[in-house]
Design an enzyme around this catalytic site. Structure first.
Site, short mmCIF file in Angstrom:
data_model
loop_
_atom_site.label_atom_id
_atom_site.label_comp_id
_atom_site.label_asym_id
_atom_site.label_seq_id
_atom_site.Cartn_x
_atom_site.Cartn_y
_atom_site.Cartn_z
N THR A 180 -8.42 6.71 -2.87
CA THR A 180 -9.78 6.25 -3.21
C THR A 180 -10.77 7.41 -3.06
O THR A 180 -11.85 7.39 -3.66
CB THR A 180 -10.22 5.07 -2.32
OG1 THR A 180 -9.89 5.37 -0.97
CG2 THR A 180 -9.54 3.78 -2.74
N LYS A 205 -8.58 14.35 3.54
CA LYS A 205 -7.78 13.12 3.64
C LYS A 205 -6.90 13.29 4.87
O LYS A 205 -6.87 14.37 5.47
CB LYS A 205 -6.93 12.90 2.38
CG LYS A 205 -6.17 14.15 1.90
CD LYS A 205 -5.43 13.92 0.59
CE LYS A 205 -6.34 13.96 -0.59
NZ LYS A 205 -6.46 12.70 -1.31
N ARG A 206 -6.16 12.24 5.26
CA ARG A 206 -5.25 12.40 6.38
C ARG A 206 -4.27 13.56 6.10
O ARG A 206 -3.90 13.81 4.95
CB ARG A 206 -4.47 11.10 6.62
CG ARG A 206 -5.29 10.01 7.30
CD ARG A 206 -5.80 10.41 8.67
NE ARG A 206 -4.74 10.46 9.66
CZ ARG A 206 -4.54 9.54 10.60
NH1 ARG A 206 -5.35 8.51 10.73
NH2 ARG A 206 -3.55 9.66 11.46
N HIS A 240 0.79 -1.24 0.00
CA HIS A 240 0.00 0.00 0.00
C HIS A 240 0.82 1.28 0.00
O HIS A 240 0.25 2.36 0.01
CB HIS A 240 -0.92 0.04 1.23
CG HIS A 240 -2.15 -0.79 1.08
ND1 HIS A 240 -3.29 -0.34 0.48
CD2 HIS A 240 -2.40 -2.06 1.46
CE1 HIS A 240 -4.21 -1.30 0.50
NE2 HIS A 240 -3.70 -2.35 1.09
N LYS A 273 -14.27 8.61 -5.26
CA LYS A 273 -15.58 8.97 -4.67
C LYS A 273 -16.04 10.32 -5.22
O LYS A 273 -17.22 10.50 -5.57
CB LYS A 273 -15.48 9.01 -3.14
CG LYS A 273 -15.25 7.63 -2.54
CD LYS A 273 -14.74 7.69 -1.09
CE LYS A 273 -14.20 6.33 -0.69
NZ LYS A 273 -13.47 6.35 0.59
N LYS A 287 0.79 14.60 1.04
CA LYS A 287 -0.51 14.92 0.45
C LYS A 287 -0.64 16.42 0.14
O LYS A 287 -1.60 16.85 -0.48
CB LYS A 287 -1.65 14.45 1.37
CG LYS A 287 -1.69 12.91 1.51
CD LYS A 287 -2.80 12.44 2.42
CE LYS A 287 -2.79 10.95 2.71
NZ LYS A 287 -3.39 10.13 1.64
#
Length: 843
Positions: free
Chosen positions: A677, A569-570, A378, A681, A575
């Protein structure tokens, strides 16, 4: 502005789920009243809203139980190959609405609850999220369970029943504060304790090599108590099981060790054993080498493998006598999927059982183990890879350490034979990393001990082969596969966005809910004026509804006709929430510089949790809230720009914000986000993506056409080239005046006047050791955001792109992902067989 319709009002106007039969409604009411009066309220005269929620949950659960028993009977009769999905995280969210949707009960419940003078949505809001996961990895596991049940696979999710899941996030003075998530406080109506299947798990002790074989002696025992949760497929009467283990101390715990007379102390020490399932480690993409975490990993593996072997041996319904004694057929009947390296101990544990307990010879045991296990990788971030100290292993799992050494020795002998004299290769490929502190590389163990290794998006699977596991790929290229992640369209469209689901059903029918590729049928409607208007109307309604929610929950008023620019998101440096912050500051400066100019109004929403020990991530949250404090209170800006930090982002909040988003931010540095993911969405729910060529964004651009996304920034090759050349942040800072202004404002305390040095660590990181190259993508990002503004000014053209995105999102269903796992890794075929419902007699 008109008040938005509630979901239940919309459901009354038109329904995807077919009109509720009157008989069903009467049945639901009767059952609800029975539960309310006899199960719950009993001697109290007055029922609370929570009583109503539990009465409804029990009513819905009644519809599950018969199907659940029948499904398990069906598996025992057919004896199919069983799939075991092992994960330390299952981020399930709420269960009530999802169960109603999958059983086709939502309308009947809605009508019955309405007739009783209650509001279904209000009852749904009472349910606690089951937050047994951190982010993408745990939510993926939840989507996979839904798809495996919908595809009729005999599948089981196995994990830990954490007493405390991912912490609740409070924002106090702009800083994240963690609160324990006591999600079981009021009980969990969806689980069933199964004490009759309690199993022992051993720790510590010593190993003895005897003429009869190897013995692991003098261990400490912890009991694993299973709790089962039903997992219904979509309208196929299949109900699979998620089994989560809870740690219990045996009754003689510590009492048998030493009879010192301190009975009280010994009983209190039971907590030590039971701490194993107390709390979820709240790190995402970061390895924390704590002994308690290693205990959790072995605990779930040891309990699960005993269960798997018991089921393999008996395999008759209700029977526990062994029917099979030979393990030759084990891989034909059992597939174990390792969700990342967290359950990696399955490999040495299965070897231990086969060799030490079942007396299978080593080579045969190894062949069985490899054929049974498969590993999903992952992440490629080095700090996320699990590397356990040998010394900790030696103390906690002495026999497993011996087995890992033996596995490694045979593996290295094999490599040495193929590459004689290549000592460097042996060092790179060893499971044991030498150094000051010897460590076990769990990813290497997983690759060696599995017959299949997969990444979770095409670009990620290539990186896995070309860099992370390059040597292993050269050794066994046939092992490596790609399985691009997906999301369940039941929760992430039908449940969270009924308005859009209805609009699609009107045009193409309902089949897309189990075959998302059918959304392609919407492509001819891209220029259909009526459809364009309908899709835009649904989005506007979702925005109004979310605006009302924000006003109620966060006391903020926002402009519902502004662009909803969402980044949830986290919180992690890779990110790049910081890149978003720089864009916001730049927009703010532009408005201040030229207040008379026409700007596209934006509401920027950023949400996500930071790991409690991750200083930089917590500082990023403080920066977002501080920028919001300045921007939101500047009268010159008005409602042209608002910045909102969405507190306590979790599954149930995602279900509200995603349908309302116009723009989805997926802006990680190329080569760092394995898949993502959330990106899928947003695409399915009619938001346009601004993103880098990273993770599944690459395939989204391929499916919808890159011109229908806003793609910007460095690609993987550019990032690598920049690394070779040496990344110099100052060059960008010196050459881009708007960037320099924004950084200087953050640095000087413009956004933190009471603490001018508050953000010095952020600025220092960005200027001197930014692994994720925020400044390198700033200019391209700003230009791309200008294109976003340009298109948003033309609502019709914007909506056409939205429709194209929705129509091309079919690939990103977890049904497609699981079908590929089933055929290409597990060797089973999905089935659309409908198990007869409980009220119809079996053949």
């Amino acid at each position: 502005m008109a008040k938005p319709l509630t979901d239940s009002e919309k459901r009354k106007q038109i329904s995807v789920r077919g009109l509720a039969g009157l008989g069903d409604v009467a049945e639901v009411r009767k059952s609800f009243n029975r539960h309310l009066h006899f199960t719950l309220v009993k001697d109290r005269n007055v029922a609370t809203p929570r009583d109503y929620f539990f009465a409804l949950a029990h009513t819905v659960r009644d519809h599950l139980v018969g199907r659940w028993i029948r499904t398990q009977q069906h598996y025992y009769e057919r004896d199919p190959k069983r799939i075991y999905y092992l994960s330390l995280e299952f981020y399930m969210g709420r269960t009530l609405q999802n169960t109603m949707v999958n059983l086709g009960l939502q309308n009947a419940c809605d009508e019955a609850i309405y007739q009783l003078g209650l509001d279904l949505e209000e009852l749904e809001e009472i349910e606690e999220d089951a937050g047994l996961g951190n982010g993408g990895l745990g939510r993926l596991a939840a989507c996979f369970l839904d798809s495996m049940a919908t595809l009729g696979l005999a599948a089981y999710g196995y994990g830990i029943r954490y007493e405390f899941g991912i912490f609740n996030q409070k924002i106090v003075n702009g800083w994240q504060v963690e609160e324990a998530d006591d999600w079981l406080r009021y009980g969990n109506p969806w689980e069933k304790a199964r004490p009759e299947y309690m199993l022992p798990v051993h720790f510590y002790g010593r190993v003895e090599h005897t003429p009869d074989g190897v013995k692991w002696l003098d261990t400490q025992v912890v009991l694993a108590m299973p709790y089962d949760t039903p997992v219904p497929g979509y309208k196929n009467n299949t109900v699979n099981t998620m089994r989560l283990w809870s740690a219990k101390a045996p009754n003689d715990f510590k009492l048998q060790d030493f009879n010192v007379g301190d009975y009280i102390e010994a009983v209190l020490d039971r907590n030590l054993a039971e701490n194993i399932s107390r709390v979820l480690y709240p790190n995402d993409n970061f390895f924390e080498g704590k002994e308690l975490r290693l205990k959790q990993e072995y605990f779930v593996v040891a309990a699960t493998l005993q269960d798997i072997i018991r089921r393999f041996k008996s395999s008759k319904f209700g029977c526990r006598d062994p029917v099979r004694t030979c393990f030759e057929t084990f891989p034909d009947k059992v597939a174990i999927q390792l969700n990342d390296t967290h359950p990696a101990l399955s490999i040495p544990e299965l070897m231990r059982i086969l060799v030490d307990v079942e007396k299978v010879d080593w080579d045969k045991a190894w062949e069985i183990t490899k054929k049974t296990c498969a590993y999903t990788n992952h992440t490629v971030l080095p700090e996320a890879l699990e590397r356990w100290p040998v010394s900790m292993f030696e103390k906690l799992l002495p026999r497993h350490l011996e087995i890992i050494y033996a596995i490694n020795q045979r593996h290295l002998d094999h490599v040495a034979a193929l590459f004689p004299g290549d000592v460097d290769r042996l060092r790179r490929m060893s499971v044991i990393e030498e150094g000051d502190c010897k460590r076990i590389n769990m990813a290497h163990l997983c690759v060696i001990g599995s017959h299949a290794v997969n990444g979770v998006a095409r670009i990620h699977s290539e990186i896995v082969k070309q860099s992370v596991f390059k040597d292993f790929y050269e050794l066994e290229p046939e092992k490596f596969q790609n399985k691009t992640n997906g999301i369940t369209p039941r929760r992430w469209l039908l449940l969270c966005n009924p308005g859009l689901a209805d609009t699609i059903v009107e045009k193409i029918g309902e089949e897309f809910l189990t075959d998302l590729s059918q959304l392609k049928k919407l492509l001819p409607l891209v220029n259909d004026e009526v459809f364009i208007r309908d899709v835009a109307k649904v989005k506007q309604e979702n925005k109004l509804k979310f605006s009302a929610f924000l006003e109620k929950e966060y006391k903020v008023k926002i402009n519902p006709s502004s662009m909803f620019d969402v980044h949830v998101k986290r919180i992690h440096e890779y990110k790049r929430q910081l890149l978003n912050c720089l864009h916001v500051v730049t927009l703010y400066n532009r408005i201040k510089r030229d207040p008379a100019k026409a700007f596209v109004p934006r509401t920027v929403m950023i949400g996500g949790k930071a790991a409690p020990g991750y200083h930089m991530a917590k500082l990023i949250i403080k920066l977002v809230t501080s920028i919001g404090d300045v921007v939101n209170h500047d009268p010159v800006v008005g409602d042209r720009l608002k910045v909102i930090f969405l507190e306590n982002y979790r599954v149930s909040l995602a279900e509200k914000v995603i349908p309302a988003a116009d723009l989805s931010q997926q802006i990680s540095t190329a080569g760092t986000e394995a898949s993502g993911t959330g990106n899928m969405k947003f695409m399915l729910n009619g938001a346009l993506t601004i993103g880098t060529m990273d993770g599944a964004n690459v395939e989204m651009a391929e499916e919808a056409g890159a011109e229908n996304l806003f793609i910007f920034g460095l690609q993987v090759e550019d990032v690598e080239a920049l690394d070779r050349k040496g990344y110099n942040a100052r060059e960008y800072y010196d050459h881009l005046p708007e960037l320099k202004q924004a950084v200087d404002q953050i640095s000087s305390g413009f956004f933190s006047p009471k603490e001018p040095n508050c953000f010095k660590d952020i600025v220092n990181m960005l200027m001197h050791h930014d692994r994720f190259k925020v400044f390198a993508d700033y200019e391209a990002y700003m230009q791309c955001q200008a294109q976003v503004d340009q298109l948003y000014r033309n609502p019709k053209e914007w909506t056409k792109k939205v429709i194209r995105n929705i129509a091309c999102s079919g690939k990103f269903s977890s049904d497609r992902t699981i079908t590929e796992y089933a055929r290409e890794i597990w060797g089973v075929e999905p089935s659309d067989l409908q198990i007869p419902p409980p009220n119809i007699p079996r053949d």
